[in-house]
Design an enzyme around this catalytic site. Structure first.
Site, PDB file in Angstrom:
ATOM      1  N   GLN A  97       0.824  -1.200   0.000  1.00 54.53           N
ATOM      2  CA  GLN A  97       0.000   0.000   0.000  1.00 54.53           C
ATOM      3  C   GLN A  97       0.864   1.258   0.000  1.00 54.53           C
ATOM      4  OE1 GLN A  97      -3.264  -0.154  -0.368  1.00 54.53           O
ATOM      5  NE2 GLN A  97      -3.400   2.077  -0.487  1.00 54.53           N
ATOM      6  N   GLU A  98       2.005   1.187   0.665  1.00 55.22           N
ATOM      7  CA  GLU A  98       2.892   2.343   0.758  1.00 55.22           C
ATOM      8  C   GLU A  98       3.684   2.583  -0.522  1.00 55.22           C
ATOM      9  OE1 GLU A  98       3.200   4.643   2.941  1.00 55.22           O
ATOM     10  OE2 GLU A  98       2.028   3.878   4.613  1.00 55.22           O
ATOM     11  N   SER A  99       4.245   1.530  -1.103  1.00 56.61           N
ATOM     12  CA  SER A  99       5.226   1.743  -2.178  1.00 56.61           C
ATOM     13  C   SER A  99       5.090   0.830  -3.388  1.00 56.61           C
ATOM     14  CB  SER A  99       6.636   1.549  -1.615  1.00 56.61           C
ATOM     15  OG  SER A  99       6.827   0.181  -1.249  1.00 56.61           O
ATOM     16  N   TYR A 152      -6.981   3.455   3.314  1.00 58.64           N
ATOM     17  CA  TYR A 152      -5.654   2.879   3.567  1.00 58.64           C
ATOM     18  C   TYR A 152      -5.781   1.617   4.421  1.00 58.64           C
ATOM     19  CZ  TYR A 152      -0.854   2.717   5.495  1.00 58.64           C
ATOM     20  OH  TYR A 152       0.410   2.333   5.897  1.00 58.64           O
TER      21      TYR A 152
END
Length: 336
Positions: A188-190, A319
């Site tokens: 989800q972040e990168s 998120y």
């Protein structure tokens, strides 16, 4: 001689506070209210069109910008009268502007500082608001994060999520998380790009801000190192879960920690206070989720219970839910 209520160490007494004094002091103090178009904290960075415009003004003057968020319009105007700020960057009504000089986007400056008024009027052009709004909208898109998008699962057949699985397995116990959840958060972040970089300065696989890296004792020259980035994020998730130690359920506590990783623990605490105020269970994600979303509405981010103002709650809720949904998919895979 009038007493200046600001910067007492530098300018203990003065008849007026001029543009030259601001430049010498190296700081422009912006007074405003919390809101989506005025000012809000986003991943440790300021956003809001009025804030971004004032940031450009500060850059033009060659000074840093400091934001003081006020309780209401009355508080904001009183602080400007008391010289506790240089400029109100908030769209004021004509009634509120009485006694002050109007400039910029219905902003106010004390009439005792005509040089700053003149400078703002020379600098500001009406088209700047729309241009800055477009810039902000871009910053809030995924396109503003520089990264290569890898598949969310490397190979279900061979039982691999990514080439960093061994790090997720190693550091998940530090975070008190299942390794597949840590992997889902990383994607989800990168999107599993170790070189990912956001406009806000977030770096690496787990998008760690330099200030957060300092706090976690992650050397800045190692911030893009996959193992050290994941290890630091695991420590941070452990810290966030400790912050929500009053949430009894471990499963619920992890959701709160994930939300804080994205939106800031202070905003989540605000939502918890609202949940309790309106009769919900402030330790249950399903209940708190509602008020995280409502913190984008004036009636809620201006509520007396709220201390950190507006937040983009939909982003934080999405998120958490995307991570949990992705982990659910990972759980149905047989891992080697």
């Amino acid at each position: 001689m009038g007493l200046c209520h600001r910067r007492r160490d530098r300018y203990p007494r003065c008849d007026e506070y001029t543009l030259n004094d601001i430049v010498k002091g190296g700081e422009l103090i912006m007074l405003t209210l919390s809101g989506p178009n005025t000012y809000y904290d986003y991943h440790g960075k300021g956003l809001g069109v009025h804030y971004l415009l004032c940031e450009k003004l500060a850059e033009r003057l060659g000074v840093t910008l400091r934001v003081d968020v006020c309780r209401d319009t009355v508080d904001m105007l009183q602080r400007l009268r008391n010289r506790e700020g240089d400029i109100i960057a908030f769209p004021l009504s004509q009634k509120d502007l009485m006694g002050f000089s109007e400039c910029g986007e219905h902003w106010a400056v004390s009439k005792e500082n005509p040089e700053l008024v003149k400078e703002v009027r020379i600098w500001y052009k009406p088209e700047m608001y729309k241009e800055t709004k477009r810039e902000e909208e871009y910053l809030l898109t995924e396109a503003s994060v520089k990264r290569h998008v890898y598949p969310f699962m490397l190979s279900a057949r061979s039982g691999k999520i990514s080439k960093y699985d061994h790090f997720f397995r190693r550091y998940a116990p530090v975070a008190s998380m299942e390794w597949t959840l840590l992997a889902a958060q990383c994607y989800q972040e990168s999107c599993f790009d170790p070189k990912a970089h956001s406009w806000a300065g977030a770096c690496g696989l787990m998008q760690i801000l330099p200030s957060t890296a300092d706090h976690l004792k992650l050397p800045r020259d190692k911030i893009y190192d996959p193992e050290q980035n994941i290890a630091a994020a695991a420590r941070y998730m452990r810290e966030l879960q400790a912050h929500f130690s009053d949430v009894g359920s471990r499963a619920e506590r992890i959701r709160f920690a994930l939300a804080a990783y994205n939106g800031g623990a202070y905003h989540i605490r605000d939502a918890m206070k609202l949940t309790k105020k309106y009769g919900g269970n402030s330790y249950r994600w399903k209940d708190v989720r509602k008020y995280i979303l409502l913190l984008s509405q004036p009636a809620y981010y201006n509520d007396p219970e709220v201390t950190h103002g507006y937040m983009r709650g939909s982003e934080t809720v999405n998120y958490v839910e995307k991570i949990m949904d992705r982990q659910s998919k990972y759980r149905h895979t047989k891992w080697k």
